[in-house]
Scaffold this motif. Sequence first.
Motif, short mmCIF file in Angstrom:
data_model
loop_
_atom_site.label_atom_id
_atom_site.label_comp_id
_atom_site.label_asym_id
_atom_site.label_seq_id
_atom_site.Cartn_x
_atom_site.Cartn_y
_atom_site.Cartn_z
N LEU A 102 -6.50 -16.18 17.79
CA LEU A 102 -7.86 -15.97 18.27
C LEU A 102 -8.47 -17.36 18.40
O LEU A 102 -8.15 -18.26 17.61
N ASP A 103 -9.35 -17.54 19.39
CA ASP A 103 -10.01 -18.83 19.56
C ASP A 103 -10.77 -19.22 18.29
O ASP A 103 -11.16 -18.34 17.52
N THR A 106 -13.80 -17.17 18.07
CA THR A 106 -13.65 -15.71 18.08
C THR A 106 -13.46 -15.17 16.66
O THR A 106 -12.78 -15.78 15.85
N TYR A 133 -11.77 -5.64 22.30
CA TYR A 133 -12.71 -6.72 21.99
C TYR A 133 -14.13 -6.23 22.23
O TYR A 133 -14.37 -5.47 23.19
N ARG A 189 -7.73 -17.53 26.14
CA ARG A 189 -9.17 -17.31 26.40
C ARG A 189 -9.42 -16.27 27.48
O ARG A 189 -10.36 -16.38 28.28
N GLN A 190 -8.59 -15.26 27.47
CA GLN A 190 -8.62 -14.29 28.58
C GLN A 190 -9.96 -13.54 28.71
O GLN A 190 -10.51 -13.44 29.81
N VAL A 191 -10.47 -13.03 27.60
CA VAL A 191 -11.71 -12.25 27.69
C VAL A 191 -12.86 -13.16 28.14
O VAL A 191 -13.66 -12.80 29.01
N ARG A 192 -12.89 -14.35 27.57
CA ARG A 192 -13.96 -15.30 27.95
C ARG A 192 -13.88 -15.61 29.44
O ARG A 192 -14.89 -15.66 30.15
N LEU A 205 -17.68 -13.18 20.47
CA LEU A 205 -16.52 -12.33 20.74
C LEU A 205 -15.85 -11.90 19.44
O LEU A 205 -15.60 -12.73 18.56
N1 URA Z 1 -9.78 -13.58 24.56
C1 URA Z 1 -10.50 -14.70 24.38
O1 URA Z 1 -11.14 -15.17 25.30
N2 URA Z 1 -10.49 -15.27 23.16
C2 URA Z 1 -9.81 -14.77 22.12
O2 URA Z 1 -9.86 -15.33 21.03
C3 URA Z 1 -9.07 -13.61 22.32
C4 URA Z 1 -9.08 -13.03 23.56
#
Ligand code: URA
Length: 242
Positions: A102-103, A106, A133, A189-192, A205
């Motif tokens: 995890l970042d 995060t 998430y 950093r996929q979700v971001r 997050l």
């Molecule tokens: N996606 C993100 O951007 N950060 C994470 O830590 C995990 C998934």
Amino acid sequence: MERLQKVIAHAGIASRRKAEEMIRQGRVKLNGKIVLEMGELVDPDRDEIMVDGKAITQERLVTFLFNKPSGVVTTMDDPQGRPCVSQFFQQVPQRVYPIGRLDFETEGLLLVSNDGDLAYRVMHPRFELDKVYHALVKGIPSEGKLEHLRRGILLEDGMTAPAQAELLHVDKVKSEALLSLTIHEGRNRQVRRMCKAIGHPVLQLTRVKLGFLSLEGVEKGAYRQLTPAEISQLKNLLEARS
Ligand code: URA
């Protein structure tokens, strides 16, 4: 603490009866000394047990569900001296490490284990474990933008796979929204990056679920050990997808 003959048997070397025989025959050393008596109590994680001159001590496989706080690096050691996951696991005798990452900023669910096979399966995209998430984002995404997240977004490293995206809460005064996003990929950093791509950057997050595992009952900065039933459920789930 466990009985020496039981630990030898559990290491897969011999049955309990055979292990007792080996002890009587003087073939077993505990921390460098031959043991001839039955019933010696040992700590399989710390004591050195040798049978016929070979070490049998195997680390017991353990897996923990950790609620990572923000501001912690997902490594066991950080050359820059930032807080890292290892600091939370100092009481654990096994050499555990984080499964996936995890970042730094995060928060949330992170498995920490010494089970290499489990780590491989959990991290491999082929096994497609759902990760849920909760993302607090700037602004309030329209249904069209959520639909875009669901269909897939073109990032620098290609299209994202279809995802689930729901609006959980809207704060019109602050102009912020809480989204639930379910993905099974694990790109950096996929979700971001997905949220930024639809014009709603992430402010906070949290990973709340990994497969059937959730953060329930685990405070931020705390962890709990997975039960044998949870480990086998996880392994079965990943087995079914191989
Ligand atoms: N996606 C993100 O951007 N950060 C994470 O830590 C995990 C998934």
